[in-house]
Write a protein that holds these residues in place. Structure first.
Motif, PDB file in Angstrom:
ATOM      1  N   SER A  24      90.309 -13.138  37.641  1.00 45.65           N
ATOM      2  CA  SER A  24      89.058 -13.428  36.925  1.00 45.65           C
ATOM      3  C   SER A  24      88.089 -14.062  37.912  1.00 45.65           C
ATOM      4  O   SER A  24      88.490 -14.554  38.974  1.00 45.65           O
ATOM      5  N   PHE A  25      86.820 -13.996  37.571  1.00 44.92           N
ATOM      6  CA  PHE A  25      85.787 -14.609  38.411  1.00 44.92           C
ATOM      7  C   PHE A  25      85.066 -15.661  37.588  1.00 44.92           C
ATOM      8  O   PHE A  25      84.758 -15.424  36.413  1.00 44.92           O
ATOM      9  N   VAL A  26      84.786 -16.797  38.181  1.00 49.47           N
ATOM     10  CA  VAL A  26      83.939 -17.809  37.537  1.00 49.47           C
ATOM     11  C   VAL A  26      82.615 -17.823  38.290  1.00 49.47           C
ATOM     12  O   VAL A  26      82.589 -18.021  39.517  1.00 49.47           O
ATOM     13  N   ASP A  36      86.989 -12.128  32.979  1.00 49.88           N
ATOM     14  CA  ASP A  36      88.403 -11.777  33.150  1.00 49.88           C
ATOM     15  C   ASP A  36      88.480 -10.285  33.450  1.00 49.88           C
ATOM     16  O   ASP A  36      88.099  -9.465  32.608  1.00 49.88           O
ATOM     17  N   VAL A  37      88.944  -9.934  34.623  1.00 52.26           N
ATOM     18  CA  VAL A  37      88.910  -8.516  35.028  1.00 52.26           C
ATOM     19  C   VAL A  37      90.208  -7.806  34.638  1.00 52.26           C
ATOM     20  O   VAL A  37      90.184  -6.757  34.009  1.00 52.26           O
ATOM     21  N   PHE A  38      91.345  -8.359  35.022  1.00 49.28           N
ATOM     22  CA  PHE A  38      92.625  -7.796  34.555  1.00 49.28           C
ATOM     23  C   PHE A  38      93.656  -8.907  34.507  1.00 49.28           C
ATOM     24  O   PHE A  38      93.485  -9.971  35.114  1.00 49.28           O
ATOM     25  N   PRO A  56      86.928   3.535  34.120  1.00 52.21           N
ATOM     26  CA  PRO A  56      85.471   3.582  34.230  1.00 52.21           C
ATOM     27  C   PRO A  56      84.910   2.519  35.162  1.00 52.21           C
ATOM     28  O   PRO A  56      85.627   1.588  35.564  1.00 52.21           O
ATOM     29  N   SER A  57      83.633   2.657  35.484  1.00 50.03           N
ATOM     30  CA  SER A  57      82.942   1.682  36.317  1.00 50.03           C
ATOM     31  C   SER A  57      83.099   0.287  35.716  1.00 50.03           C
ATOM     32  O   SER A  57      82.907   0.103  34.510  1.00 50.03           O
ATOM     33  N   GLY A  58      83.482  -0.666  36.514  1.00 48.84           N
ATOM     34  CA  GLY A  58      83.651  -2.037  36.029  1.00 48.84           C
ATOM     35  C   GLY A  58      85.063  -2.328  35.533  1.00 48.84           C
ATOM     36  O   GLY A  58      85.369  -3.459  35.141  1.00 48.84           O
ATOM     37  N   ALA A  59      85.947  -1.320  35.566  1.00 53.31           N
ATOM     38  CA  ALA A  59      87.318  -1.529  35.074  1.00 53.31           C
ATOM     39  C   ALA A  59      88.106  -2.477  35.979  1.00 53.31           C
ATOM     40  O   ALA A  59      89.109  -3.050  35.557  1.00 53.31           O
ATOM     41  N   GLY A  60      87.668  -2.606  37.238  1.00 52.59           N
ATOM     42  CA  GLY A  60      88.361  -3.538  38.132  1.00 52.59           C
ATOM     43  C   GLY A  60      89.098  -2.878  39.281  1.00 52.59           C
ATOM     44  O   GLY A  60      89.925  -3.510  39.941  1.00 52.59           O
ATOM     45  N   LYS A  61      88.762  -1.615  39.567  1.00 56.16           N
ATOM     46  CA  LYS A  61      89.497  -0.870  40.604  1.00 56.16           C
ATOM     47  C   LYS A  61      89.332  -1.527  41.987  1.00 56.16           C
ATOM     48  O   LYS A  61      90.319  -1.781  42.679  1.00 56.16           O
ATOM     49  N   SER A  62      88.071  -1.801  42.357  1.00 58.66           N
ATOM     50  CA  SER A  62      87.846  -2.421  43.676  1.00 58.66           C
ATOM     51  C   SER A  62      88.432  -3.826  43.724  1.00 58.66           C
ATOM     52  O   SER A  62      88.973  -4.247  44.755  1.00 58.66           O
ATOM     53  N   SER A  63      88.320  -4.558  42.607  1.00 58.27           N
ATOM     54  CA  SER A  63      88.875  -5.922  42.584  1.00 58.27           C
ATOM     55  C   SER A  63      90.386  -5.873  42.774  1.00 58.27           C
ATOM     56  O   SER A  63      90.961  -6.740  43.448  1.00 58.27           O
ATOM     57  N   LEU A  64      91.025  -4.870  42.190  1.00 59.52           N
ATOM     58  CA  LEU A  64      92.476  -4.737  42.356  1.00 59.52           C
ATOM     59  C   LEU A  64      92.805  -4.415  43.815  1.00 59.52           C
ATOM     60  O   LEU A  64      93.689  -5.042  44.418  1.00 59.52           O
TER      61      LEU A  64
HETATM   62  N1  LIG Z   1      82.953 -11.007  43.814  1.00 52.12           N
HETATM   63  C1  LIG Z   1      82.727 -10.940  42.505  1.00 52.12           C
HETATM   64  N2  LIG Z   1      82.163 -11.967  41.825  1.00 52.12           N
HETATM   65  C2  LIG Z   1      81.954 -11.888  40.508  1.00 52.12           C
HETATM   66  N3  LIG Z   1      82.257 -10.827  39.743  1.00 52.12           N
HETATM   67  C3  LIG Z   1      82.819  -9.774  40.354  1.00 52.12           C
HETATM   68  C4  LIG Z   1      83.086  -9.762  41.759  1.00 52.12           C
HETATM   69  N4  LIG Z   1      83.654  -8.576  42.082  1.00 52.12           N
HETATM   70  C5  LIG Z   1      83.741  -7.881  40.938  1.00 52.12           C
HETATM   71  N5  LIG Z   1      83.237  -8.586  39.891  1.00 52.12           N
HETATM   72  C6  LIG Z   1      83.190  -8.155  38.497  1.00 52.12           C
HETATM   73  O1  LIG Z   1      84.451  -7.642  38.149  1.00 52.12           O
HETATM   74  C7  LIG Z   1      84.339  -6.478  37.330  1.00 52.12           C
HETATM   75  C8  LIG Z   1      85.093  -5.343  37.974  1.00 52.12           C
HETATM   76  O2  LIG Z   1      84.383  -4.923  39.140  1.00 52.12           O
HETATM   77  P1  LIG Z   1      84.994  -3.858  40.167  1.00 52.12           P
HETATM   78  O3  LIG Z   1      84.001  -3.669  41.246  1.00 52.12           O
HETATM   79  O4  LIG Z   1      86.361  -4.274  40.509  1.00 52.12           O
HETATM   80  O5  LIG Z   1      85.071  -2.564  39.229  1.00 52.12           O
HETATM   81  P2  LIG Z   1      85.282  -1.032  39.621  1.00 52.12           P
HETATM   82  O6  LIG Z   1      86.236  -0.466  38.605  1.00 52.12           O
HETATM   83  O7  LIG Z   1      85.679  -0.921  41.042  1.00 52.12           O
HETATM   84  O8  LIG Z   1      83.817  -0.454  39.400  1.00 52.12           O
HETATM   85  P3  LIG Z   1      83.035   0.771  40.108  1.00 52.12           P
HETATM   86  O9  LIG Z   1      83.774   2.043  39.745  1.00 52.12           O
HETATM   87  O10 LIG Z   1      81.679   0.722  39.466  1.00 52.12           O
HETATM   88  O11 LIG Z   1      82.987   0.499  41.587  1.00 52.12           O
HETATM   89  C9  LIG Z   1      82.848  -6.225  37.157  1.00 52.12           C
HETATM   90  O12 LIG Z   1      82.475  -6.708  35.885  1.00 52.12           O
HETATM   91  C10 LIG Z   1      82.201  -7.023  38.272  1.00 52.12           C
HETATM   92  O13 LIG Z   1      80.946  -7.525  37.863  1.00 52.12           O
END
Ligand SMILES: Nc1ncnc2c1ncn2[C@@H]1O[C@H](COP(=O)(O)OP(=O)(O)OP(=O)(O)O)[C@@H](O)[C@H]1O
Length: 242
Positions: A24-26, A36-38, A56-64
């Motif tokens: 999660s991000f604060v 809360d991302v995942f 979908p976009s925003g699901a959290g793929k890059s964060s994972l």
């Molecule tokens: N460094 C960060 N600080 C705050 N929020 C973040 C940060 N990185 C990601 N998020 C949030 O986490 C959620 C997931 O983002 P993420 O980039 O992981 O999604 P994604 O599935 O890779 O999206 P996309 O397909 O659009 O690239 C989003 O709501 C985003 O705003």
């Protein structure tokens, strides 16, 4: 556990395993809003597999992917990596251990090139090999072969990539990782700004890496690339934190 000499904590062939991962991000500059991302996320990837992160976009793929590379620190869970004859938990490992895992075991291609300014392109690609003890002449030969395959004109090899086009920078980024035979690869849209020909070359490189036994986790928005390289898919939609 940070580092365990007992690799039996991973089943045979498993190279990376995430268990109970939560991120999660604060947003401190937005009144402390919490995103809360995942949570409760489990996944594993084995030798010769290419796991596609879907959702979908925003699901959290890059964060994972960043959590798997220890760029982000998850709030809970573990990321176990088979490293030489040990297993390292990147969530609790010391920074020097993480760097060691990244140097030899875990390669990561991000969407954007971030390199030390003023270093010529060829040196950026040669360096990962020479620090591992490859003979400089051989390292240069391998780097040049890869840059040529990725259609970076030889006239550019002596220049730093800062002024290169988006697609050229992305291909330098790919060369810096693929010049080594990493056991595990994390790929965040490595083909995003490439034309068809270069996309096919990168698709071939990914497939060759998988066939030599690399365990790969990747995000690919291009359906054709997904179909060509993926062996399994992992959908994050269901892993959204409640
Ligand atoms: N460094 C960060 N600080 C705050 N929020 C973040 C940060 N990185 C990601 N998020 C949030 O986490 C959620 C997931 O983002 P993420 O980039 O992981 O999604 P994604 O599935 O890779 O999206 P996309 O397909 O659009 O690239 C989003 O709501 C985003 O705003």
């Amino acid at each position: 556990m940070t580092t365990s000499p007992d690799t039996r904590v991973l089943e045979a062939g498993v190279m990376m395993k995430a268990e109970g991962l939560a991120k999660s991000f604060v947003l401190h500059n937005q009144g402390g809003v919490r995103l809360d991302v995942f949570s409760g996320l489990d996944l594993e990837v084995g030798r010769g597999e290419c796991l596609i992160l879907a959702g979908p976009s925003g699901a959290g793929k890059s964060s994972l992917l960043r959590s798997l590379y220890a760029n982000y620190k998850p709030q809970a869970g573990s990321v176990l990596v088979r490293h030489d004859n040990t297993v390292v938990d990147l969530c609790s490992a010391e920074p020097y251990e993480i760097l060691e895992v990244r140097r030899r075991t875990l390669g990561y291609v991000s969407q954007f090139l971030r390199v030390i300014p003023r270093v010529p392109t060829i040196d950026l690609v040669v360096e990962p090999l020479t620090v591992r003890g490859v003979d400089p002449a051989e390292a240069r030969e391998r780097a040049g072969t890869l840059l040529a395959r990725l259609r970076i004109p030889e006239a550019l090899w002596g220049l730093p990539p800062a002024t290169f086009s988006g697609g050229e920078q992305q291909r330098v980024n790919i060369a810096m990782t693929f010049v080594q035979d990493y056991p595990i690869l994390l790929l965040d849209e490595p083909t995003a700004s490439l034309d068809l020909e270069n996309r096919r070359t990168v698709t071939d490189l990914i497939d060759e890496a998988r066939r030599r036994g690399a365990a790969i986790v990747g995000i690919f928005h291009d359906a054709e690339v997904r179909a060509a390289v993926g062996t399994r898919s992992y959908d994050l939609t269901e892993r959204k934190a409640a």
